[in-house]
Design an enzyme around this catalytic site. Structure first.
Site, PDB file in Angstrom:
ATOM      1  CG  LEU B  44      -2.093  -0.982   1.107  1.00 56.88           C
ATOM      2  CD1 LEU B  44      -2.916  -0.934   2.382  1.00 56.88           C
ATOM      3  CD2 LEU B  44      -2.972  -0.665  -0.088  1.00 56.88           C
ATOM      4  NE  ARG B 331      -5.673  -5.732  15.628  1.00 54.93           N
ATOM      5  CZ  ARG B 331      -5.380  -5.507  14.367  1.00 54.93           C
ATOM      6  NH1 ARG B 331      -4.139  -5.276  13.997  1.00 54.93           N
ATOM      7  NH2 ARG B 331      -6.334  -5.514  13.455  1.00 54.93           N
TER       8      ARG B 331
END
Lengths: 247, 659
Positions: B44, B331
């Site tokens: 990306l 997370r």
């Protein structure tokens, strides 16, 4: 499990290759097909032989790099999975498994099971995009897109560019790959602007790369690990026909 | 002067980037045509930077080790991309995204960078939609959103469980368009092996053509490393097999500092390890925590099947411990909580190192609302289940299929078994506000830099950062440097710096072949991974880290005495590629442990057992450690620590609570 593998070995694109037999032992049914290759390669390296070259990367079925022609089928016997997601529980103890590279004139062999698929990149560079420079965009919700169109576009866009469609086609046609990209963009209002030139340029490049013609056998759709539909080919033919009438 | 100048613009936080953009030096179009930029990596960050710079007129070369730019590992990102669009009218704003990201990163990220990231996030969605990325939509034709961990708004855009794929293919299409226009030259199946510096500035790279084995020299006025993270140092991770640290590591040997190497993200929901043969771990997207509930049995060592355990005997431990965020805690918090339950003997599955992720209540809930829309007011239990499955399939179908492929179990019927696994690295090359490393002209973008996520990255923020860096940051910030380079003519690759860098790269290859040892590269990689996971993984302590450093040093010596690299250098040779990468991972692993040892606080994903609250939560030491640890490679496996103090002006630094 104990298995007999017959694997295509070929030094490079100049020399001819052949199938070589390798027995493998104590394979767990929970291993993936590529992990079985890891075990075999580890063995070959320890023995001082050269390991088998094969393409792979993400090992979760999305990058499209893995590409093995297993017992006459791209990505092996299970539908809807890539080689990296194929597990040994799909085989039986004592099986003989034949593994070859993708075979197509437009995909020359680099080494063993690795082939050159750069033809796909060249097709995309001829029109598989919307010509919008960075910074030109309007607000994303300014163009409402009906959900069914967005969903259909997404389904076509799910193609991972692995080349299984070409490998399985008796004509080595790339119609499913090209039509998936043409469809994704043709189904969206943003993509309509360049629809005419896109389909013509991409088809012209596809022909130039030496892919064969489509005779609608439908093998590509069956072997596509991402379930790209044959409808895309019909849509591309329609787009192509209209584009040629217009010009 | 300190060696670390973060070059953060003056002024109030909200105006820094706007002011910077209006005042940064520009390069006129004619001069852009004679300026060359090298981009290493085509994910990306790399693809978006390359296409944007080429559109502006720069001459760009892009390198990737895969067979096509489209295969970079960004493709595997599943869940989504954050953007402060506030399309849901639920109170989102640039400030909230900024705040969530700083807090999520446990106050170890740079405010100015994060605010910029939040403020360009909305542009990314606009850009991607304009490029034909088919993001998920509602029936009215508008874009759809969902929630991710560490936030209380719905700001995540997605394309089923394949968001990374769709965004990457969008960026790739922009890149290929420029290839077709001749403004980008693409070098697939090429691996960068050296950075070339001339008179203190980065001027190019040495790359190996992976098919012919030939070393090549490439000049660039600037070099952008967009080479991703280093999670594969753990051997088992959710990274692709080829993901590696080599480009970034070689850069450290030429003067680039490495920031916060010990900050690694262990993702809570991955498919558990099933045997010694396993080559990689597979993530189950965080988006599943929107609808899945995590639990273990209340009884230790319960051997009953999941479906036989009644509701009242299940411990939904995240909902219990963190009622405000529940299953959507960040997370690091979710991973540690899973480890805590398993270590305490409540784990499930054959290995007992797993917890359940259960969709039963989501299926029932969706089934009910779907039945109503179908005009069925009194649905049967079977109808509820069938309708519910349909909705869940639409949202997460590909993930459920993937789970079934790998485990052979049907997650619509049985809860998924999951366990944390290495996923992302917040650490990376130290960069200033311009994304430039400590070497002038050498930049790092995306996961390869350390900049925006602090000590823990929030879900759906990696895609955002990669594209922000490539589409909207580097096109401006590179002007600050290149505007001063317009008089620099392309330097011949016969220059002695290129010759000597090529000799260095060749030297390493020759050395690897000369060893002719007895053990495969994977043998060493697996051993390194085990040391790292056991001693520099989810929990770390002084004793373990010291042992790890000693063990890694021994491993390094053994590697250089006993590794076997088959085949030859002038050939397609994947074992040689791996050997070079693992050699670099071994060195990096040692530095990671040194960094973890130095940082005796707990923060985000870095949990030092010595520094925790009574409830077992991470305990930061802000007076001592509110800094970025930037390590300078001094050669011969020695490193010098430089500190960049983190100043919090807009946000009041506080204990992080998700209760």
């Amino acid at each position: 499990m104990n298995l007999t593998l017959k694997i295509w070995r070929q030094k490079n694109d100049k020399e001819t290759g052949k199938l070589v037999t390798y027995p493998v032992k104590d394979i767990s049914p929970d291993m993936s097909f590529l992990e079985m290759f890891d075990v075999l390669n580890e063995e070959l390296i320890t023995k001082g032989d050269e390991p088998i070259a094969f393409d792979h990367d993400c090992r979760e079925g999305i990058c499209g790099m893995c590409s093995m022609f297993i017992n006459g089928r791209p990505h092996g016997p299970k539908r809807g999975v890539t080689t990296c997601q194929l597990h040994m529980r799909s085989f039986k103890n004592g099986d003989t498994i034949v593994v070859e590279p993708w075979r197509a004139a437009a995909f020359p062999v680099i080494k063993d099971l690795t082939v050159d698929r750069s033809a796909f990149d060249r097709i995309i560079s001829k029109g598989g995009f919307i010509s919008v420079n960075t910074g030109n965009a309007q607000d994303a919700n300014n163009i409402p897109i009906p959900k069914p169109d967005a969903d259909a576009s997404f389904e076509a866009a799910a193609c991972i560019g692995c080349g299984a469609c070409v490998a399985t086609c008796k004509n080595s046609s790339a119609m499913l790959f090209v039509s998936a990209k043409v469809s994704q963009l043709a189904l969206l209002p943003q993509g309509r602007v360049e629809a005419t030139t896109r389909v013509k340029n991409m088809v012209a490049q596809m022909d130039e790369e030496g892919f064969g013609n489509c005779t609608n056998t439908g093998a590509c759709e069956i072997e596509c690990p991402k379930g790209i539909s044959l409808e895309n080919i019909a849509r591309m033919n329609r787009e192509y026909f209209v584009a040629n009438i217009k010009s | 002067m300190s060696k670390l100048d973060s070059k953060i613009p003056e002024g109030p936080l909200e105006q820094k980037w706007e002011k910077y953009k209006s005042s940064v030096a520009l390069v006129n179009p004619a001069n852009k045509r004679s300026l060359e930029v090298i981009v290493v990596g085509s994910g990306l960050a790399g693809a978006s930077a390359a296409s944007s710079l080429a559109e502006m007129g720069y001459k760009v070369k892009v390198f990737c080790f895969q067979d096509s730019a489209r295969r970079a590992h960004s493709i595997a990102a599943q869940g989504g991309i954050n953007a402060a669009k506030n399309y849901q009218n639920d109170g989102d704003s640039t400030y909230r995204l900024f705040y969530d990201t700083i807090k999520g990163g446990d106050y170890r990220a740079r405010e100015a960078n994060v605010y910029r990231l939040a403020s360009v996030s909305a542009n990314i969605i606009d850009q991607c939609v304009a490029m034909g990325v088919p993001l998920a939509r509602e029936y009215g034709g508008m874009l759809s959103n969902r929630s991710f961990g560490g936030t209380q708004v719905q700001r995540t855009f997605y394309a089923a469980g394949q968001t990374g794929q769709q965004l990457l293919l969008g960026a790739y299409s922009g890149l290929q368009r420029q290839v077709g226009l001749g403004t980008i030259e693409m070098f697939a199946r090429h691996e960068m092996l050296e950075v070339v510096n001339i008179e203190g500035k980065c001027r190019g790279i040495i790359a190996r053509d992976l098919i012919s084995g030939k070393l090549e020299r490439h000049f660039g006025h600037a070099v952008l490393l967009c080479t991703g993270g280093y999670g594969n140092v753990f051997y088992l991770s959710t990274n692709a097999m080829g993901s590696n640290v080599t480009a970034a590591w070689k850069a450290t040997k030429k003067g680039a500092f490495f920031g916060n190497p010990c900050f690694t993200q262990i993702h809570p929901t991955c498919i558990p390890v099933s045997g010694d043969h396993q080559s990689k771990l597979t993530l189950m997207s965080e988006s599943l925590r929107n609808d899945g509930r995590i639990w273990v049995p209340k009884k230790q060592g319960d051997t009953r099947k999941a479906n036989e355990i009644p509701e009242e005997e299940r411990d939904y431990y995240l909902e219990r411990r963190y009622p405000a965020f529940g299953n959507l805690v960040p997370r690091d918090v979710a991973s540690r909580a899973a480890k805590e339950r398993c270590d305490a003997g409540f784990g499930v599955g054959t290995s007992k190192m797993a917890v359940y992720l259960d969709f039963k209540s989501a299926i029932a809930r969706y089934g009910h609302s779907k039945a109503l829309t179908q005009g069925i007011n009194n649905p049967s239990a079977q109808q509820l289940k069938d309708f519910g499955k349909l909705v869940v399939e639409e949202k997460y179908g590909n993930l459920f299929e993937m789970y079934e492929q790998i485990t052979g179990e049907n997650p619509y019927e049985l809860p998924m078994r999951i366990y944390p696994a290495v996923h992302y690295t917040m650490g990376g090359l130290w960069v200033d506000y311009n994304l430039m490393t400590t070497v002038p002209g050498l930049y790092a973008l995306g996961e390869a830099n350390f900049s925006d996520h602090g000590a823990n990255r929030l879900g759906a923020s990696a895609l955002m950062q990669g594209l922000a860096d490539g589409y909207f940051v580097i096109p401006y910030t590179i002007g600050a440097y290149l505007s001063k380079e317009i008089a620099t003519k392309a330097i011949s690759t016969d220059h002695e710096a290129f010759v000597s860098a090529e000799k260095d790269a060749q030297g390493i290859i020759d050395k690897l072949f000369a060893i002719k040892g007895t053990k495969s590269v994977d043998h060493f990689h697996k051993r390194l991974g085990k040391i790292m996971w056991d001693k520099c993984g989810m929990a770390r302590n002084e004793k373990g880290l010291k042992e790890a450093i000693a063990e890694i040093r021994t491993l390094r010596e053994e590697f250089w005495k006993d590794v076997r690299v088959p085949g030859s250098a002038n050939d397609f040779n994947p074992e040689l590629e791996k050997a070079g990468r693992v050699a670099d991972f071994i060195e990096l692993g040692e530095l990671m442990c040194m960094d973890a040892l130095n940082r005796s606080e707990s923060c985000g994903g870095h949990f030092r057992e010595e520094s925790q609250t009574e409830e077992g939560e991470a305990l930061r030491k802000d007076e001592e450690f509110a800094y970025v640890a930037a390590w300078e490679n001094k050669g011969n496996h020695t490193y010098e620590l430089h500190k960049e103090e983190l100043k919090f002006e807009a946000i009041k630094i506080a204990a992080r609570s998700y209760k």
